[in-house]
Scaffold this active site. Structure first.
Site, PDB file in Angstrom:
ATOM      1  N   GLY A  89      -3.980  -3.737  -4.359  1.00  0.00           N
ATOM      2  CA  GLY A  89      -4.670  -3.386  -3.120  1.00  0.00           C
ATOM      3  C   GLY A  89      -4.200  -2.069  -2.538  1.00  0.00           C
ATOM      4  O   GLY A  89      -3.275  -1.427  -3.035  1.00  0.00           O
ATOM      5  N   GLY A  91      -2.140  -0.209  -0.761  1.00  0.00           N
ATOM      6  CA  GLY A  91      -0.823  -0.382  -0.167  1.00  0.00           C
ATOM      7  C   GLY A  91      -0.442   0.707   0.803  1.00  0.00           C
ATOM      8  O   GLY A  91       0.498   0.548   1.593  1.00  0.00           O
ATOM      9  N   LYS A 111      -4.606   8.463   2.902  1.00  0.00           N
ATOM     10  CA  LYS A 111      -3.554   8.002   1.994  1.00  0.00           C
ATOM     11  C   LYS A 111      -2.201   8.376   2.574  1.00  0.00           C
ATOM     12  O   LYS A 111      -1.896   9.549   2.774  1.00  0.00           O
ATOM     13  CB  LYS A 111      -3.720   8.630   0.610  1.00  0.00           C
ATOM     14  CG  LYS A 111      -2.667   8.177  -0.389  1.00  0.00           C
ATOM     15  CD  LYS A 111      -2.919   8.787  -1.762  1.00  0.00           C
ATOM     16  CE  LYS A 111      -1.849   8.362  -2.764  1.00  0.00           C
ATOM     17  NZ  LYS A 111      -2.082   8.944  -4.100  1.00  0.00           N
ATOM     18  N   ASP A 123       6.587   1.185   2.116  1.00  0.00           N
ATOM     19  CA  ASP A 123       6.485   1.613   3.510  1.00  0.00           C
ATOM     20  C   ASP A 123       5.099   2.117   3.877  1.00  0.00           C
ATOM     21  O   ASP A 123       4.832   2.457   5.025  1.00  0.00           O
ATOM     22  CB  ASP A 123       7.534   2.691   3.826  1.00  0.00           C
ATOM     23  CG  ASP A 123       7.433   3.901   2.903  1.00  0.00           C
ATOM     24  OD1 ASP A 123       6.354   4.132   2.323  1.00  0.00           O
ATOM     25  OD2 ASP A 123       8.445   4.611   2.770  1.00  0.00           O
ATOM     26  N   GLY A 124       4.210   2.198   2.882  1.00  0.00           N
ATOM     27  CA  GLY A 124       2.848   2.632   3.161  1.00  0.00           C
ATOM     28  C   GLY A 124       2.697   4.115   3.401  1.00  0.00           C
ATOM     29  O   GLY A 124       1.613   4.585   3.767  1.00  0.00           O
ATOM     30  N   ARG A 174      -8.666  11.666   1.683  1.00  0.00           N
ATOM     31  CA  ARG A 174      -9.402  11.682   0.425  1.00  0.00           C
ATOM     32  C   ARG A 174     -10.876  11.356   0.668  1.00  0.00           C
ATOM     33  O   ARG A 174     -11.220  10.643   1.615  1.00  0.00           O
ATOM     34  CB  ARG A 174      -8.809  10.665  -0.551  1.00  0.00           C
ATOM     35  CG  ARG A 174      -7.312  10.817  -0.739  1.00  0.00           C
ATOM     36  CD  ARG A 174      -6.823  10.145  -1.995  1.00  0.00           C
ATOM     37  NE  ARG A 174      -6.947   8.694  -1.986  1.00  0.00           N
ATOM     38  CZ  ARG A 174      -6.467   7.917  -2.954  1.00  0.00           C
ATOM     39  NH1 ARG A 174      -5.858   8.463  -4.004  1.00  0.00           N
ATOM     40  NH2 ARG A 174      -6.591   6.601  -2.901  1.00  0.00           N
ATOM     41  N   ASP A 250      -6.248  -0.294 -12.127  1.00  0.00           N
ATOM     42  CA  ASP A 250      -6.457  -0.131 -10.692  1.00  0.00           C
ATOM     43  C   ASP A 250      -6.606   1.328 -10.295  1.00  0.00           C
ATOM     44  O   ASP A 250      -6.919   1.622  -9.134  1.00  0.00           O
ATOM     45  CB  ASP A 250      -5.317  -0.787  -9.900  1.00  0.00           C
ATOM     46  CG  ASP A 250      -3.954  -0.233 -10.279  1.00  0.00           C
ATOM     47  OD1 ASP A 250      -3.523  -0.475 -11.420  1.00  0.00           O
ATOM     48  OD2 ASP A 250      -3.324   0.435  -9.441  1.00  0.00           O
ATOM     49  N   ASP A 260      -6.751   8.811  -7.944  1.00  0.00           N
ATOM     50  CA  ASP A 260      -5.332   8.499  -7.767  1.00  0.00           C
ATOM     51  C   ASP A 260      -4.417   9.457  -8.527  1.00  0.00           C
ATOM     52  O   ASP A 260      -3.859   9.123  -9.570  1.00  0.00           O
ATOM     53  CB  ASP A 260      -5.035   7.054  -8.182  1.00  0.00           C
ATOM     54  CG  ASP A 260      -5.630   6.054  -7.209  1.00  0.00           C
ATOM     55  OD1 ASP A 260      -6.051   6.472  -6.120  1.00  0.00           O
ATOM     56  OD2 ASP A 260      -5.669   4.867  -7.537  1.00  0.00           O
TER      57      ASP A 260
END
Length: 487
Positions: A89, A91, A111, A123-124, A174, A250, A260
């Site tokens: 997912g 994150g 992002k 920590d995202g 993004r 993913d 990504d």
């Protein structure tokens, strides 16, 4: 258009709640603009100058949310390095919504905007280093004509983020029509949730592949189309020497986009087995492996769609388009790169001999193909700039003699061929050391090199004599640079 009136819709938010978690971004202290892309801004009808506005900087950092936004983080799963990893997912990515354009909606995603339920103890956050790399490469790939997500802007903050050392935080905004991945489908298949799987497939078809709705078997047709797009995308990567680095399911776009950007790299000294990701100890995602891994990932998608397709043979038939699509795209791209207008017996042998020669001599990939355009059919004495790239120069001379015979066989005209080759063989790519120089200056709050490098990379096929040094061989210190999955 201002930060206050961003005309955001959100088709993904109209899916059932199981597909995402609604949440707000986590604010960054004292954010500032690092760089913005005018080309990306134009796609959504935005004046790039507006990105420097204080309210826009706050919006792109997650400090304020546009009124019409429905922020969310999507759930998905996937195979990582060939192993089923289960639920993953977004994150550290938060979808703000989508903006309608003449070419369809474009989603805006932050992002590095803070932890989500899918952060898996992370920590995202994203760091300035990786954010600049993604920003520059997204826009560089678009300028190369390769399907990709785009990057509108990078914002930074002095907030510390712990990786191997303490680094400063950043957010990349993004853009893509959709961020749905192969792993989005795997998530529902592996949970035996056929209803949700169908909802997602119908969403993708209706919003992005509407012509497939007319097919007798739309889910089979979806798999075939995605396999075809993926094959062509990987061929385009191979043709410019681009290595993704983390081709997990993913990280694979259902729209056939480059998605990504992590430990990517552009080939320098040619080595078909080169691994651009220091984390990839087994070499699963080496340059030479990318076509095979693209196919493997399509099989994983086929497995996920099987409950909807209903028949293994039908799924296999859809997947069978991948290899011929890749071969045809690669063959066409190599003919263009060598300036060949026709296809003839022996061309494959000529290509294979070239790559064997490049491998043996570790020739710089980008410089070789760019200089190859300067070769003249009747003037081998003018080959020095190209010939000097090789250690074994007699071996190059032997190959060049065969190449000249092939050019003469179709009465190739030097000037026209050179112009055509220079339209497909870039002079400028995002070499790791160029990104590193820009990053180190940005870490000292000097963002001029990021902007300058973006300017160069947005015209990769032009000569740009004022920026000639950006096309040079990398310095010795660049050989020690490593990139990994840490960001």
């Amino acid at each position: 258009m201002t930060a206050d009136n961003l005309p955001l819709g959100n088709s993904f938010a109209a899916l059932p709640p199981a597909f995402y978690t609604r949440l707000m971004p986590t604010p960054l202290p004292a954010p500032y603009l690092v760089a913005g892309s005018a080309a990306a801004a134009a796609l959504i009808g935005l004046d790039a100058a507006a990105l420097a506005d204080e309210l826009f900087v706050a919006t792109l950092s997650g400090n304020r949310v546009p009124q019409q936004s429905q922020p969310l983080a999507a759930v998905y799963s996937g195979h990582q390095f060939g192993v089923w990893a289960g639920q993953l997912g977004d994150g550290r990515a938060i979808l703000l919504g989508d903006i309608a354009t003449a070419d369809g909606p474009i989603e805006l995603q932050l992002k590095g905007a803070g932890a989500t339920p899918y952060s898996r103890m992370g920590d995202g956050r994203a760091v300035l280093r990786s954010s600049i790399r993604e920003f520059l490469c997204s826009e560089a790939m678009a300028a190369l004509g390769i399907p990709t997500s785009r990057a509108l802007a990078v914002t930074g903050s002095d907030q510390g983020v712990m990786r191997e050392t303490v680094e400063s935080a950043a957010v990349v905004t993004r853009m893509a029509p959709s961020f749905v991945r192969f792993g989005s489908f795997e998530h529902w298949c592996y949970r035996d949730k056929k209803a949700e799987l169908k909802i997602l497939a119908d969403y993708v078809i209706d919003n992005f592949y509407p012509a497939l709705r007319q097919q007798e078997h739309p889910y089979q047709a979806l798999l075939a189309e995605v396999a075809r797009r993926t094959a062509r995308l990987v061929a385009q990567w191979q043709a410019v020497g681009f290595m993704h680095g983390v081709l997990n399911t993913d990280n694979m776009s259902i729209l056939g986009l480059t998605l990504d950007y992590g430990p990517f790299g552009f080939m320098e000294a040619f080595d078909a087995g080169h691994i651009c990701n220091h984390t990839d100890q087994q070499g699963r995602y080496a340059y030479s492996m990318q076509p095979e891994i693209g196919h493997w990932n399509c099989y994983a998608l086929g497995q996920a769609l099987l409950p909807l397709i209903g028949d293994v043979a039908a799924a296999q038939q859809a997947l069978d388009v991948y290899q011929p699509a890749f071969a045809a795209a690669m063959d066409d791209l190599l003919h263009q790169k060598l300036g060949l207008l026709t296809e003839r017996d022996g061309d494959t042998a000529l290509f294979d001999a070239l790559f064997a020669l490049m491998q043996a001599n570790h020739v710089d990939f980008t410089l070789f193909f760019r200089r190859l355009g300067d070769l003249r059919v009747d003037a081998p004495d003018g080959d020095a700039p190209l010939r000097d790239l090789f250690i074994d120069r007699p071996a190059f001379d032997a190959w060049a003699a065969q190449y000249r015979l092939r050019l003469a066989a179709e009465a190739s005209a030097d000037a026209a061929r050179r112009a055509a080759m220079n339209r497909v063989n870039p002079k400028y790519v995002l070499r790791n050391y160029l990104a590193q120089v820009a990053i180190e200056k940005a870490q000292k709050k000097d963002f001029t090199e990021v902007t300058r490098l973006l300017t160069v990379l947005q015209r990769p096929f032009d000569e740009q004599p004022e920026y000639e040094h950006y096309a040079a061989l990398p310095p010795d210190w660049a050989s020690h640079l490593e990139v990994s999955c840490s960001s």
